[in-house]
Design an enzyme around this catalytic site. Structure first.
Site, mmCIF file in Angstrom:
data_model
loop_
_atom_site.group_PDB
_atom_site.id
_atom_site.type_symbol
_atom_site.label_atom_id
_atom_site.label_comp_id
_atom_site.label_asym_id
_atom_site.label_seq_id
_atom_site.Cartn_x
_atom_site.Cartn_y
_atom_site.Cartn_z
ATOM 1 N N ASP A 200 38.642 47.160 49.018
ATOM 2 C CA ASP A 200 39.126 46.677 47.778
ATOM 3 C C ASP A 200 39.184 45.384 48.145
ATOM 4 O OD1 ASP A 200 40.892 47.624 45.072
ATOM 5 O OD2 ASP A 200 41.452 45.668 46.028
ATOM 6 N N ASN A 208 39.566 36.459 38.708
ATOM 7 C CA ASN A 208 39.237 36.720 37.148
ATOM 8 C C ASN A 208 39.994 35.636 36.214
ATOM 9 O OD1 ASN A 208 37.214 38.630 36.702
ATOM 10 N ND2 ASN A 208 38.852 40.390 36.932
ATOM 11 N N HIS A 213 36.191 35.936 33.678
ATOM 12 C CA HIS A 213 35.627 37.411 34.208
ATOM 13 C C HIS A 213 34.177 37.477 34.551
ATOM 14 C CE1 HIS A 213 36.931 41.663 33.133
ATOM 15 N NE2 HIS A 213 35.441 41.835 32.959
ATOM 16 N N ASP A 217 32.379 38.979 37.847
ATOM 17 C CA ASP A 217 31.567 39.909 37.871
ATOM 18 C C ASP A 217 30.607 39.480 39.146
ATOM 19 O OD1 ASP A 217 32.414 41.352 36.132
ATOM 20 O OD2 ASP A 217 31.002 40.777 34.369
ATOM 21 N N GLU A 243 37.368 47.024 41.288
ATOM 22 C CA GLU A 243 37.036 46.257 42.414
ATOM 23 C C GLU A 243 37.074 47.035 43.914
ATOM 24 O OE1 GLU A 243 39.749 46.537 41.590
ATOM 25 O OE2 GLU A 243 41.444 45.469 42.681
#
Ligand SMILES: Nc1nc2c(ncn2[C@@H]2O[C@H](COP(=O)(O)OP(=O)(O)OP(=O)(O)O)[C@@H](O)[C@H]2O)c(=O)[nH]1
Length: 323
Positions: A200, A208, A213, A217, A243
């Site tokens: 993770d 973010n 955002h 990504d 994630e």
């Protein structure tokens, strides 16, 4: 004999018989022209094979377009046809042809061919025995081969869309766990080792929040690339949460899996994601578990890896914990 009984034909009768046979011949020629026109307009390849001699006795004009080779070549022997079949599919084509002989027909058999220009195309072949070997008649197998390459491409694309995570191009959660279930069952029956690495991204929410955002990504994509680089044939890699990613490594014992985890940890640390404020560094937390003899299901393996990963988070992140 009839003539003897009926007597010789008169001149008129002879003329009538002649006219009749001419009209019959013209009708036959007309039918032949119609069949030729029909066959030329069909995109599928119609073929007929004399089973005993191995001779292809007919292929329709579409052969040249579908196979990209001259018809004269196909009209030699079945071996020439088989030579155009993609090597991995030759056995299947031979076996299914034998089944046609046993069952009398086959609705569809799908295989690849290599065209004259080297392009690989998919065919769907519907074939049946048209004439049984009786009273000196040859045993004929006939078929209609249709080019289904575009249909196959669409099927593959649909399959890819259904199994892949659009953003990272890794397996999606459903596909990952379905494949993992099969790998788990296989490991249990063969008693081969199997490792589960769960990881993770650390403090992803902050990425973010700070960079937006879109940047988040991009980080997901770059981390996924690192994960995908770790896999060999038979391994699985998927995005199983926002994630969160997972690697399933069949045949890997704890030691080997840990080496892979360390390599992955290093690869992610070396990432430098460009941002307007300079390169962004990323780390991950990993949980590693290997299958145990008393594991009843995949859930048990996953639960240990999950627990280990959260321990890695609690212990300060950017590390691997064994579960
Ligand atoms: N950019 C982007 N963010 C996502 C996506 N999916 C989930 N997230 C975000 O990922 C973040 C995960 O946050 P948390 O679960 O708090 O985890 P974290 O910030 O990484 O904290 P730790 O796990 O403790 O290191 C949330 O803000 C989600 O909105 C996605 O597809 N794209």
């Amino acid at each position: 004999m009839d003539e003897q009984l009926l007597g010789p034909l008169s001149a008129d009768e002879t003329m009538l018989a002649l006219l009749h046979s001419r009209a019959e011949a013209e009708r036959l020629r007309e039918r032949e022209r119609l069949f030729s026109a029909l066959l030329e307009s069909v995109n599928s390849v119609l073929w007929a094979l004399n089973w005993q001699t191995g001779e292809i006795i007919y292929v329709s004009p579409a052969y040249e377009q579908v196979f990209g080779r001259p018809i004269a070549l196909a009209m030699t022997s079945y071996d020439v046809w088989i030579n155009n079949v993609y090597p991995d599919d030759v056995e299947y084509v031979q076996e299914t042809l034998n089944q046609v002989l046993q069952q009398g027909a086959m609705e569809s058999r799908e295989y690849r061919i290599i065209r004259g220009d080297g392009e690989i195309r998919w065919l769907s072949d519907k074939c049946f025995v048209s004439q049984r070997s009786e009273a000196g008649m040859p045993l004929l197998v006939v078929g209609i081969a249709e080019d289904i390459t575009e249909k196959k491409r669409m099927e593959e694309e649909l399959q890819r869309l259904a199994t892949t995570d659009v953003l990272t191009r890794s397996s999606n959660r459903r596909h990952f766990f379905e494949s993992a279930q099969r790998a788990f069952e296989l490991a249990k029956t063969t008693a081969e080792p199997l490792a589960f690495l769960l990881f993770d991204i650390d403090d992803f929410k902050k990425i973010n929040d700070r960079f937006g955002h879109q940047m988040g990504d991009l980080v997901l994509q770059r981390v996924a690339e690192c994960g995908a680089q770790m896999i060999r044939r038979g391994d699985l890699f998927g995005r199983i949460g926002g994630e969160e990613f997972a690697l399933l490594l069949p045949g890997c014992d704890r030691e080997l899996a840990e080496q892979i985890g360390v390599r992955l940890q290093r690869a992610v640390r070396q990432l430098m994601v460009p941002t307007p404020q300079g390169p962004l560094r990323v780390t991950i937390s990993q949980g590693l578990a290997v299958v145990k003899e008393d594991d009843k299901g995949l859930d048990a393996l996953y639960a240990r890896a999950d627990e280990a990963m959260y321990k890695a988070k609690r212990q300060g992140k950017d590390q691997i914990v064994q579960g």
